[in-house]
Design an enzyme around this catalytic site. Structure first.
Site, PDB file in Angstrom:
ATOM      1  N   CYS A   1      -2.970   1.676   6.969  1.00 18.05           N
ATOM      2  CA  CYS A   1      -3.106   1.205   7.984  1.00 18.05           C
ATOM      3  C   CYS A   1      -4.257   1.774   8.778  1.00 18.05           C
ATOM      4  CB  CYS A   1      -2.161   0.878   7.949  1.00 18.05           C
ATOM      5  SG  CYS A   1      -0.857   1.619   8.199  1.00 18.05           S
TER       6      CYS A   1
ATOM      7  N   GLU B   1       4.747  -4.198  11.800  1.00 18.86           N
ATOM      8  CA  GLU B   1       4.397  -3.122  11.843  1.00 18.86           C
ATOM      9  C   GLU B   1       2.885  -3.739  11.309  1.00 18.86           C
ATOM     10  OE1 GLU B   1       3.993  -0.064  12.833  1.00 18.86           O
ATOM     11  OE2 GLU B   1       6.781   0.497  12.902  1.00 18.86           O
TER      12      GLU B   1
ATOM     13  N   ASN C   1       0.800  -0.851   0.297  1.00 15.93           N
ATOM     14  CA  ASN C   1      -0.250  -0.129   0.041  1.00 15.93           C
ATOM     15  C   ASN C   1       0.759   1.501   0.312  1.00 15.93           C
ATOM     16  OD1 ASN C   1       0.258  -0.262   2.345  1.00 15.93           O
ATOM     17  ND2 ASN C   1      -1.244   0.080   3.621  1.00 15.93           N
TER      18      ASN C   1
HETATM   19  P1  NAP Z   1      -0.009  -8.750   3.276  1.00 17.34           P
HETATM   20  O1  NAP Z   1      -0.312  -9.446   2.255  1.00 17.34           O
HETATM   21  O2  NAP Z   1       0.738  -9.018   4.775  1.00 17.34           O
HETATM   22  O3  NAP Z   1       1.820  -8.382   3.024  1.00 17.34           O
HETATM   23  C1  NAP Z   1       2.968  -8.534   3.100  1.00 17.34           C
HETATM   24  C2  NAP Z   1       4.172  -8.877   2.786  1.00 17.34           C
HETATM   25  O4  NAP Z   1       4.545  -9.949   3.175  1.00 17.34           O
HETATM   26  C3  NAP Z   1       4.106  -8.675   1.564  1.00 17.34           C
HETATM   27  O5  NAP Z   1       5.739  -8.520   1.020  1.00 17.34           O
HETATM   28  C4  NAP Z   1       3.825 -10.275   0.906  1.00 17.34           C
HETATM   29  O6  NAP Z   1       4.331 -10.597  -0.055  1.00 17.34           O
HETATM   30  C5  NAP Z   1       4.845 -10.232   2.543  1.00 17.34           C
HETATM   31  N1  NAP Z   1       4.471 -11.742   2.506  1.00 17.34           N
HETATM   32  C6  NAP Z   1       3.274 -13.026   2.705  1.00 17.34           C
HETATM   33  N2  NAP Z   1       2.737 -14.449   3.488  1.00 17.34           N
HETATM   34  C7  NAP Z   1       4.583 -14.225   3.328  1.00 17.34           C
HETATM   35  C8  NAP Z   1       5.001 -15.466   4.291  1.00 17.34           C
HETATM   36  N3  NAP Z   1       4.756 -16.557   4.383  1.00 17.34           N
HETATM   37  N4  NAP Z   1       6.728 -14.981   4.526  1.00 17.34           N
HETATM   38  C9  NAP Z   1       7.140 -14.471   4.334  1.00 17.34           C
HETATM   39  N5  NAP Z   1       6.783 -12.787   3.877  1.00 17.34           N
HETATM   40  C10 NAP Z   1       4.325 -13.119   3.470  1.00 17.34           C
HETATM   41  O7  NAP Z   1      -0.451  -7.434   3.573  1.00 17.34           O
HETATM   42  P2  NAP Z   1      -0.598  -6.361   2.494  1.00 17.34           P
HETATM   43  O8  NAP Z   1      -1.939  -6.860   1.689  1.00 17.34           O
HETATM   44  O9  NAP Z   1       0.626  -6.169   1.463  1.00 17.34           O
HETATM   45  O10 NAP Z   1      -0.422  -4.671   2.928  1.00 17.34           O
HETATM   46  C11 NAP Z   1      -1.649  -4.625   3.957  1.00 17.34           C
HETATM   47  C12 NAP Z   1      -1.970  -5.048   5.119  1.00 17.34           C
HETATM   48  O11 NAP Z   1      -0.191  -4.044   5.654  1.00 17.34           O
HETATM   49  C13 NAP Z   1      -2.527  -4.589   6.414  1.00 17.34           C
HETATM   50  O12 NAP Z   1      -3.175  -5.245   6.746  1.00 17.34           O
HETATM   51  C14 NAP Z   1      -2.104  -2.929   6.564  1.00 17.34           C
HETATM   52  O13 NAP Z   1      -2.409  -2.420   7.708  1.00 17.34           O
HETATM   53  C15 NAP Z   1      -0.537  -3.678   7.023  1.00 17.34           C
HETATM   54  N6  NAP Z   1      -0.503  -2.705   7.274  1.00 17.34           N
HETATM   55  C16 NAP Z   1       0.320  -2.025   8.073  1.00 17.34           C
HETATM   56  C17 NAP Z   1       1.488  -0.576   8.354  1.00 17.34           C
HETATM   57  C18 NAP Z   1       2.249  -0.030   9.110  1.00 17.34           C
HETATM   58  O14 NAP Z   1       2.931   0.665   9.610  1.00 17.34           O
HETATM   59  N7  NAP Z   1       0.830  -0.779  10.890  1.00 17.34           N
HETATM   60  C19 NAP Z   1       1.606  -0.124   6.975  1.00 17.34           C
HETATM   61  C20 NAP Z   1       1.350  -0.433   6.074  1.00 17.34           C
HETATM   62  C21 NAP Z   1      -0.110  -1.148   5.843  1.00 17.34           C
HETATM   63  P3  NAP Z   1       3.493 -11.025  -1.088  1.00 17.34           P
HETATM   64  O15 NAP Z   1       3.709  -9.621  -1.929  1.00 17.34           O
HETATM   65  O16 NAP Z   1       4.166 -11.943  -2.440  1.00 17.34           O
HETATM   66  O17 NAP Z   1       2.466 -11.872  -0.690  1.00 17.34           O
END
Ligand code: NAP
Length: 475
Positions: free
Chosen positions: A284, A250, A154
């Site tokens: 987020c 995060e 995002n």
């Molecule tokens: P996500 O699906 O959890 O993916 C995040 C990262 O993790 C991606 O690079 C993803 O790779 C990777 N990943 C997935 N499965 C994994 C595994 N088994 N082992 C290691 N890495 C793995 O999250 P998203 O949909 O990209 O982002 C949305 C989420 O992020 C929301 O929950 C949002 O609130 C949170 N977020 C938090 C913050 C903060 O600062 N607190 C900021 C922004 C977003 P792939 O893309 O290849 O699946």
């Protein structure tokens, strides 16, 4: 492929590498292929860790690290529009929001350079005890080791910046795995780092199957810290599997905001409309739950709803667009299903609730019970709820009624109410008379409860990415 589609290679040990396999990056808006990227697997991940290990054998002095970081900030400024267009194309982020993200990444690099220059340990007051008398002691702050960085889709530029800039400031080499949906901004940023003089191995970027790359980062003992931003299940799972590493998380939120009766309603309505739907709610800290004191509930809605209705939904490349697509069809279907669940349970859809073409319209829901997904889970879509309350105690309880705790906000003219909320809202950050979506990149930023276990912002991230070594001197 679109006429403008490009090919990008992986970065390992300062070389741009092909693997024979390709990953396609598609526009979330048009579905067209924006680029294809060389696909990494476990072997490339091990090679990247080897390269990072070699790089750290020749530490870069802090002033050189700071110079590189400042140069990257400068390049982001010079290539601002190109970088913003890359974010817009791969993430479907409206171009005006993408431009803000680039400016923020410049700030992240600039602040990280400041941290690199002032990285220092501290004196230990040894004569404070009999045991320490006659000795001098201080700590050195040393890089923790190789950082494995995993970033979400995002903020494909600035959340990568929040990992790689402090890591370099701290003197750590990085193996980065950006989100598969949005790897192009990260690869462009890596190019800028090389142009800025970063020697081989200090930054390696791998795009490919998350679990394969993630498993190697978890298993390899040379990776001392995993910095993860993304969803909770994946983040906490990584932490469980890597008990000997520092695993900094995060994660998500279901962001609440409280509007007291004495708030400036015109100002509040504008801020809520801007911050509940920006990038289609895929932040987020996008405002999700709005609690309004009953006396001004109708007055706020009169001001807020027309502003929501006026948001321009459409092509993210259009300068006028406020709300573009969700990242993919699965996200769109999930958000629509959650809206339907609320409707079926008797909640009232005040605005939106349907598609505009293929895009989810900004949606405001009233009367959503706390058990509904739109109330208690992270929507990550252009949806918010509005709920009336009577007392501040009740509002704080409602806001806290979630497993998340990233940021929350309150609008009020009363310093007493504001400080009560600041003390009692169980979140990593509380904004007063500003939307809880606000973030300046030097702030400590992170959550409590299910939202995470760390703080980002260069000063805080550098602390996480370094270890203190005690030095004791007999006088
Ligand atoms: P996500 O699906 O959890 O993916 C995040 C990262 O993790 C991606 O690079 C993803 O790779 C990777 N990943 C997935 N499965 C994994 C595994 N088994 N082992 C290691 N890495 C793995 O999250 P998203 O949909 O990209 O982002 C949305 C989420 O992020 C929301 O929950 C949002 O609130 C949170 N977020 C938090 C913050 C903060 O600062 N607190 C900021 C922004 C977003 P792939 O893309 O290849 O699946």
């Amino acid at each position: 492929m679109a006429a403008t589609a490009t090919e990008r290679k992986l970065l390992i040990d300062g070389e741009w590498v092909e693997t024979g396999a390709w990953h396609e990056v598609r526009s979330p808006y048009s579905g067209e292929i924006v680029a294809r990227v060389a696909k990494a697997g476990a072997d490339e991940t091990r090679r990247a860790i080897d390269a990072a290990e070699r790089a750290m054998l020749s530490p870069l002095p802090a002033h050189k690290r700071a110079e590189i970081l400042v140069r990257v900030a400068g390049s982001l400024g010079r290539r601002h529009e190109e970088v913003a267009q890359t974010i817009c194309a791969e993430a479907g982020k409206p171009i005006k929001a993408a431009r803000v993200e680039v400016a923020r990444a410049m700030s992240t690099f600039t602040m990280a350079a400041v941290e690199a220059r002032k990285l220092a340990g501290e004196m230990v007051p040894m004569d404070g005890s009999q045991a320490g008398a006659g000795k001098l002691a201080f700590t050195l702050r040393l890089p923790i080791g190789i950082v494995g960085a995993i970033s979400p889709f995002n903020f494909p530029l600035n959340l990568v910046a929040h990992k790689i800039a402090p890591a370099l400031a701290a003197g750590c080499a990085v193996v980065l795995k950006p989100a598969s949906a949005t790897p192009l901004s990260a690869l462009l940023l890596a190019e800028l780092e090389l142009d800025a003089g970063l020697p081989p191995g200090w930054l390696n970027v791998l795009v490919g199957p998350a679990s394969e790359i993630g498993d190697v980062l978890v298993a390899d003992e040379r990776v001392r810290l995993i910095s993860f931003t993304g969803s909770g299940d994946i983040g906490w799972g990584l932490r469980e599997r890597a008990p000997r590493k520092r695993v900094n998380l995060e994660l998500g939120n279901a962001t609440p905001v409280i509007v007291e009766a004495d708030a400036d309603l015109d100002d509040v309505a504008g801020r809520l409309a801007a911050n509940a739907f920006s990038f289609a709610g895929q932040s987020c800290i996008s405002i999700q739950r709005i609690y309004v004191q009953r006396a001004v509930y109708d007055g706020l809605l009169e001001r807020f709803l027309p502003k929501v209705d006026a948001l321009k939904v459409g092509d993210p490349a259009d300068d006028e667009t406020d709300v573009g697509p969700l990242i993919d069809g699965g996200a769109k279907d999930r958000v629509l299903a959650w809206i339907e669940e609320a409707r079926a349970a008797g909640a009232e859809i005040l605005v939106g609730g349907s598609l505009d073409g293929e895009l989810v319209r900004p949606t405001v829901i009233a009367g959503a019970g706390p058990e509904l997904k739109v109330s208690c889970e992270e929507v990550f879509g252009p949806v918010c709820t509005v709920t009336a309350y009577d007392t501040l105690d009740e509002a704080i309880e409602l806001a806290n009624g979630t497993r998340y705790g990233l940021q929350a906000g309150i609008f009020t003219a009363s310093i007493k109410a504001a400080l009560a909320a600041a003390q009692r809202l169980e979140f990593g950050g509380v904004t007063i008379n500003e939307a809880p979506t606000f973030r300046a990149d030097q702030m400590p930023y992170g959550g409590v409860k299910d939202s995470g276990n760390t703080r980002e912002g260069p000063a805080w991230a550098v602390r996480e990415m370094t270890e203190e070594r005690l030095v004791v001197l007999e006088l």
